[in-house]
Design a protein around this motif. Structure first.
Motif, mmCIF file in Angstrom:
data_model
loop_
_atom_site.group_PDB
_atom_site.id
_atom_site.type_symbol
_atom_site.label_atom_id
_atom_site.label_comp_id
_atom_site.label_asym_id
_atom_site.label_seq_id
_atom_site.Cartn_x
_atom_site.Cartn_y
_atom_site.Cartn_z
ATOM 1 N N THR A 154 0.834 -1.202 0.000
ATOM 2 C CA THR A 154 0.000 0.000 0.000
ATOM 3 C C THR A 154 0.871 1.256 0.000
ATOM 4 O OG1 THR A 154 -1.803 -1.123 1.150
ATOM 5 C CG2 THR A 154 -1.731 1.270 1.304
ATOM 6 N N ALA A 155 1.865 1.287 0.893
ATOM 7 C CA ALA A 155 2.741 2.452 0.995
ATOM 8 C C ALA A 155 3.586 2.613 -0.266
ATOM 9 C CB ALA A 155 3.642 2.323 2.221
ATOM 10 N N ALA A 156 4.084 1.518 -0.797
ATOM 11 C CA ALA A 156 4.925 1.581 -1.995
ATOM 12 C C ALA A 156 4.136 2.095 -3.193
ATOM 13 C CB ALA A 156 5.517 0.209 -2.293
ATOM 14 N N ASN A 157 2.895 1.660 -3.315
ATOM 15 C CA ASN A 157 2.076 2.115 -4.442
ATOM 16 C C ASN A 157 1.700 3.586 -4.302
ATOM 17 O OD1 ASN A 157 2.217 -0.422 -5.548
ATOM 18 N ND2 ASN A 157 0.228 -1.093 -4.767
ATOM 19 N N ARG A 168 -1.526 4.096 8.409
ATOM 20 C CA ARG A 168 -0.302 4.444 9.147
ATOM 21 C C ARG A 168 0.944 4.201 8.276
ATOM 22 N NH1 ARG A 168 -1.508 1.787 13.133
ATOM 23 N NH2 ARG A 168 -2.491 3.472 14.313
ATOM 24 N N ALA A 169 0.922 3.130 7.508
ATOM 25 C CA ALA A 169 2.062 2.824 6.640
ATOM 26 C C ALA A 169 2.234 3.900 5.567
ATOM 27 C CB ALA A 169 1.872 1.454 5.990
ATOM 28 N N ILE A 170 1.127 4.373 5.016
ATOM 29 C CA ILE A 170 1.201 5.449 4.022
ATOM 30 C C ILE A 170 1.733 6.719 4.672
ATOM 31 C CG2 ILE A 170 -0.121 6.923 2.453
ATOM 32 C CD1 ILE A 170 -2.097 4.615 2.100
ATOM 33 N N ARG A 171 1.228 7.024 5.877
ATOM 34 C CA ARG A 171 1.673 8.245 6.546
ATOM 35 C C ARG A 171 3.162 8.193 6.860
ATOM 36 N NH1 ARG A 171 0.549 12.329 5.503
ATOM 37 N NH2 ARG A 171 -1.649 12.302 6.106
ATOM 38 N N GLU A 172 3.657 7.080 7.311
ATOM 39 C CA GLU A 172 5.083 6.962 7.597
ATOM 40 C C GLU A 172 5.922 7.166 6.337
ATOM 41 O OE1 GLU A 172 5.336 3.139 9.419
ATOM 42 O OE2 GLU A 172 4.607 3.846 11.373
ATOM 43 N N MET A 173 5.439 6.641 5.226
ATOM 44 C CA MET A 173 6.143 6.820 3.957
ATOM 45 C C MET A 173 6.159 8.286 3.549
ATOM 46 S SD MET A 173 5.314 7.509 0.536
ATOM 47 C CE MET A 173 3.606 6.960 0.390
ATOM 48 N N THR A 174 5.017 8.968 3.672
ATOM 49 C CA THR A 174 4.955 10.371 3.245
ATOM 50 C C THR A 174 5.815 11.267 4.126
ATOM 51 O OG1 THR A 174 2.988 10.922 4.570
ATOM 52 C CG2 THR A 174 2.610 10.005 2.385
ATOM 53 N N GLU A 175 5.874 10.956 5.414
ATOM 54 C CA GLU A 175 6.721 11.737 6.312
ATOM 55 C C GLU A 175 8.195 11.558 5.962
ATOM 56 O OE1 GLU A 175 5.561 10.482 10.192
ATOM 57 O OE2 GLU A 175 3.858 11.885 10.298
ATOM 58 N N ALA A 176 8.551 10.355 5.561
ATOM 59 C CA ALA A 176 9.939 10.105 5.156
ATOM 60 C C ALA A 176 10.289 10.899 3.905
ATOM 61 C CB ALA A 176 10.154 8.615 4.925
ATOM 62 N N LYS A 177 9.287 11.116 3.054
ATOM 63 C CA LYS A 177 9.501 11.890 1.832
ATOM 64 C C LYS A 177 9.416 13.399 2.070
ATOM 65 C CE LYS A 177 8.122 8.660 -1.831
ATOM 66 N NZ LYS A 177 9.293 8.930 -2.711
ATOM 67 N N GLY A 178 8.933 13.799 3.237
ATOM 68 C CA GLY A 178 8.810 15.217 3.532
ATOM 69 C C GLY A 178 7.641 15.885 2.837
ATOM 70 N N ILE A 179 6.601 15.111 2.519
ATOM 71 C CA ILE A 179 5.419 15.646 1.847
ATOM 72 C C ILE A 179 4.224 15.565 2.791
ATOM 73 C CG2 ILE A 179 3.855 15.411 -0.124
ATOM 74 C CD1 ILE A 179 6.621 16.187 -0.994
#
Length: 259
Positions: free
Chosen positions: A96-99, A134-145
């Motif tokens: 989900t996060a990768a997509n 939560r997985a999507i949010r963690e990914m977006t925070e890592a990207k700074g978006i």
């Protein structure tokens, strides 16, 4: 604005009682038309994007084709773009996060992310859906978006009889609370049309509530008074445009004696 600034600006448009209005598009051309009409932001509809490419709804359009469509829209328009991402083409947290990351890389600043089991039946359990958010949010925070995750519940669409919706509001509010805790930015309740229930939802949910325009739904000004923070139009614009196109083509063929 860079992408992070667009995402922040898009989030700021969501105000309870002063909803951002999103007239859903399906490609770069319709994005340009809606932008020229005065839109503050753009949003796709999954049904419309799929139909425009010859596919049915329900993640039938290949993910690669969807990403290409998103990239073409963002390349042609500077407005913030939210993508109707259905179930993110995965039931697993990592997938989900990768997509979702692929949409960010294509220029999107937000998604609709639904809790129904795409291609199956029923809804994902609350804790499982929250974990995916939560997985999507963690990914977006890592990207700074500051990505806008519009967490959608399909409770009201699964039970289309408006008279039954009063029995579903408590579960919807419970889901909204769990999704907010997991990092959702907004709560989408398509199918809900009763004014009293919409007001109740807006009062109980701390996230901006998104209502989809369809038959029986109050007008935008009324929705604003009820506390709604986002109004979208789903597949309505596509269906209306295709009907106009069909009528125009029929008139041409009739005039040419080829009907």
């Amino acid at each position: 604005m860079n992408q992070a600034q667009k995402a922040k600006a898009f989030g700021a448009l969501h105000q309870k009682g002063n909803p951002v209005v999103l007239y859903n598009i399906w490609d770069a051309g319709t994005g340009k038309a809606v932008s020229d009409a005065g839109a503050k932001a753009l949003a796709t509809g999954s049904w419309s994007v799929a139909a425009a490419q010859g596919y049915a709804d329900g993640e039938k359009i290949p993910l690669e084709a969807l990403v290409a469509t998103v990239r073409s829209i963002t390349a042609a328009n500077d407005l913030p773009l939210s993508v109707d991402f259905e179930g993110a083409y995965s039931t697993e947290k990592a997938g989900t996060a990768a997509n979702a990351a692929r949409l960010i890389d294509a220029g999107a600043v937000g998604i609709n992310f639904e809790d129904q089991v795409v291609g199956g039946s029923g809804l994902h359990p609350i804790d499982e859906q929250a974990a995916r958010i939560r997985a999507i949010r963690e990914m977006t925070e890592a990207k700074g978006i500051p990505f806008f995750i519009n967490a959608r519940t399909d409770l009201f669409l699964k039970f289309s009889d408006p008279d039954r919706h009063v029995l579903l509001v408590d579960e919807a509010i419970e889901r909204a609370a769990a999704y907010a805790e997991a990092g959702a930015s907004g709560f989408f309740a398509p199918g809900l049309s009763n004014q009293d229930l919409i007001r109740r939802m807006c009062e109980a949910v701390r996230l901006p509530v998104n209502i989809m325009m369809r038959q029986g739904v109050p007008d935008v000004k009324t929705l604003a008074k009820l506390g709604v923070g986002r109004v979208s139009y789903g597949p309505g614009p596509y269906r209306a445009m295709m009907e106009k196109l069909k009528e125009a083509a029929e008139a041409v063929f009739a005039a040419a004696g080829q009907a």
